[in-house]
Enzyme design. Structure first.
Site, PDB file in Angstrom:
ATOM      1  N   GLY A  12       0.773  -1.235   0.000  1.00 20.31           N
ATOM      2  CA  GLY A  12       0.000   0.000   0.000  1.00 20.31           C
ATOM      3  C   GLY A  12       0.802   1.281   0.000  1.00 20.31           C
ATOM      4  N   ASN A  14       1.509   3.041  -2.621  1.00 21.82           N
ATOM      5  CA  ASN A  14       0.784   3.977  -3.497  1.00 21.82           C
ATOM      6  C   ASN A  14      -0.443   4.541  -2.802  1.00 21.82           C
ATOM      7  OD1 ASN A  14       1.914   4.302  -6.370  1.00 21.82           O
ATOM      8  ND2 ASN A  14       2.200   2.131  -5.948  1.00 21.82           N
ATOM      9  N   VAL A  93      -7.814  -9.449 -11.462  1.00 23.37           N
ATOM     10  CA  VAL A  93      -8.318  -9.053 -12.780  1.00 23.37           C
ATOM     11  C   VAL A  93      -9.717  -8.476 -12.572  1.00 23.37           C
ATOM     12  CG1 VAL A  93      -8.981  -9.867 -15.074  1.00 23.37           C
ATOM     13  CG2 VAL A  93      -6.956 -10.819 -13.943  1.00 23.37           C
ATOM     14  N   HIS A 110       0.689   1.108 -13.271  1.00 23.81           N
ATOM     15  CA  HIS A 110       1.470  -0.068 -13.667  1.00 23.81           C
ATOM     16  C   HIS A 110       2.955   0.319 -13.645  1.00 23.81           C
ATOM     17  CE1 HIS A 110       2.273  -3.935 -15.463  1.00 23.81           C
ATOM     18  NE2 HIS A 110       3.166  -3.330 -16.224  1.00 23.81           N
ATOM     19  N   ASP A 147      -9.734  -0.929 -19.189  1.00 20.24           N
ATOM     20  CA  ASP A 147     -10.788  -1.501 -20.041  1.00 20.24           C
ATOM     21  C   ASP A 147     -10.769  -3.019 -19.876  1.00 20.24           C
ATOM     22  OD1 ASP A 147      -8.683  -2.397 -21.537  1.00 20.24           O
ATOM     23  OD2 ASP A 147      -9.053  -1.103 -23.272  1.00 20.24           O
ATOM     24  N   GLY A 149      -9.264  -5.367 -21.387  1.00 18.99           N
ATOM     25  CA  GLY A 149      -7.979  -6.063 -21.541  1.00 18.99           C
ATOM     26  C   GLY A 149      -7.093  -5.882 -20.309  1.00 18.99           C
TER      27      GLY A 149
HETATM   28  C1  GAR Z   1       3.236  -1.134  -7.392  1.00 16.38           C
HETATM   29  O1  GAR Z   1       4.542  -1.118  -7.901  1.00 16.38           O
HETATM   30  C2  GAR Z   1       2.225  -1.120  -8.523  1.00 16.38           C
HETATM   31  O2  GAR Z   1       2.625  -0.345  -9.606  1.00 16.38           O
HETATM   32  C3  GAR Z   1       2.174  -2.583  -8.870  1.00 16.38           C
HETATM   33  O3  GAR Z   1       2.187  -3.248  -7.634  1.00 16.38           O
HETATM   34  C4  GAR Z   1       2.937  -2.462  -6.693  1.00 16.38           C
HETATM   35  C5  GAR Z   1       2.100  -2.286  -5.442  1.00 16.38           C
HETATM   36  O4  GAR Z   1       2.850  -1.663  -4.430  1.00 16.38           O
HETATM   37  N1  GAR Z   1       1.016  -2.897  -9.679  1.00 16.38           N
HETATM   38  C6  GAR Z   1       1.029  -3.808 -10.647  1.00 16.38           C
HETATM   39  O5  GAR Z   1       1.996  -4.495 -10.920  1.00 16.38           O
HETATM   40  C7  GAR Z   1      -0.282  -3.931 -11.405  1.00 16.38           C
HETATM   41  N2  GAR Z   1      -0.104  -4.685 -12.600  1.00 16.38           N
HETATM   42  P1  GAR Z   1       2.129  -0.925  -3.210  1.00 16.38           P
HETATM   43  O6  GAR Z   1       1.129  -1.912  -2.596  1.00 16.38           O
HETATM   44  O7  GAR Z   1       3.251  -0.616  -2.248  1.00 16.38           O
HETATM   45  O8  GAR Z   1       1.452   0.318  -3.725  1.00 16.38           O
END
Ligand code: GAR
Length: 200
Positions: A12, A14, A93, A110, A147, A149
């Site tokens: 978490g 982000n 997903v 991403h 979307d 995909g």
């Molecule tokens: C982040 O790096 C995010 O971009 C990635 O998972 C991590 C989560 O970290 N997301 C993906 O790979 C989605 N395809 P966090 O829980 O510390 O934010």
């Protein structure tokens, strides 16, 4: 006031950048109305609770069928009253009923420059492992609309980050977070909250 629901699966960081962004004013006109995790042990849930945000776990493991989980996820979002769904490290997903219910109102972060190192199987550290294995000199992060995909929706913001000699996937992941993800995700939410993003 833009109401956002943030979906998480793990640490978490982000989510924390969003919480801090709202507190500091980097993100204005925005309220985090709910945090949803598919993982009951996600540290992100603790971050939400510490910030006084409604935090719930909706785990596929607690439903008999995937369809029931999908409906519960949609209900959990609808009940929150969120206008925008933010996927911040949500490793599920997104079901079609949720995409249809929130068309152009779901964004995802991403950890690569899409279309590199994205799609099925590319998540978390695996993205950085693949980038280093390919020997790229520049990687980064992308915020995009979601979307049907996997990582195919319209790109909204990207930020580049250099790889460095001696990088491990963990070191690169941290640099991409610090230099890109924790900046562009809050920035994007602020832009949407202030009517600066045109869709289509
Ligand atoms: C982040 O790096 C995010 O971009 C990635 O998972 C991590 C989560 O970290 N997301 C993906 O790979 C989605 N395809 P966090 O829980 O510390 O934010």
């Amino acid at each position: 006031m833009l109401k956002i629901a943030v979906c998480v699966s793990g640490g978490g960081t982000n989510l924390q950048a969003i919480i801090d962004g709202v507190a500091s004013g980097v993100i204005s006109n925005t309220e985090i109305v709910r945090v949803i995790s598919n993982n009951p042990n996600a540290y992100a849930l603790k971050r939400a609770e510490a910030a006084g945000i409604d935090a719930v776990c909706i785990s596929p493991k607690t439903f008999e069928t995937r369809e029931e989980f999908n409906k519960a996820l949609l209900k959990g979002l609808e009940e929150s009253g969120a206008d925008l769904v933010v996927l911040a490290g949500f490793l599920v997903v997104i079901p079609e009923i949720v995409i249809a219910g929130y068309r152009n109102r779901i964004i995802n972060i991403h950890p690569s420059l899409i279309p590199s190192f994205c799609g099925t199987g590319y998540y978390g550290l695996k993205v950085h492992e693949a980038a280093l294995a390919r020997g790229v000199k520049v990687t980064g992060a992308t915020v995009h609309f979601v979307d049907e995909g996997t990582d195919t929706g319209p790109i909204i913001l990207q930020k580049a980050v250099y790889t460095e000699p001696g990088d491990t996937p963990e070191i690169l992941q941290r640099r991409v977070m610090e230099q890109a993800e924790w900046n562009i995700l809050p920035q994007e939410i602020n832009m949407i909250a202030n009517g600066e993003v045109k869709i289509g």
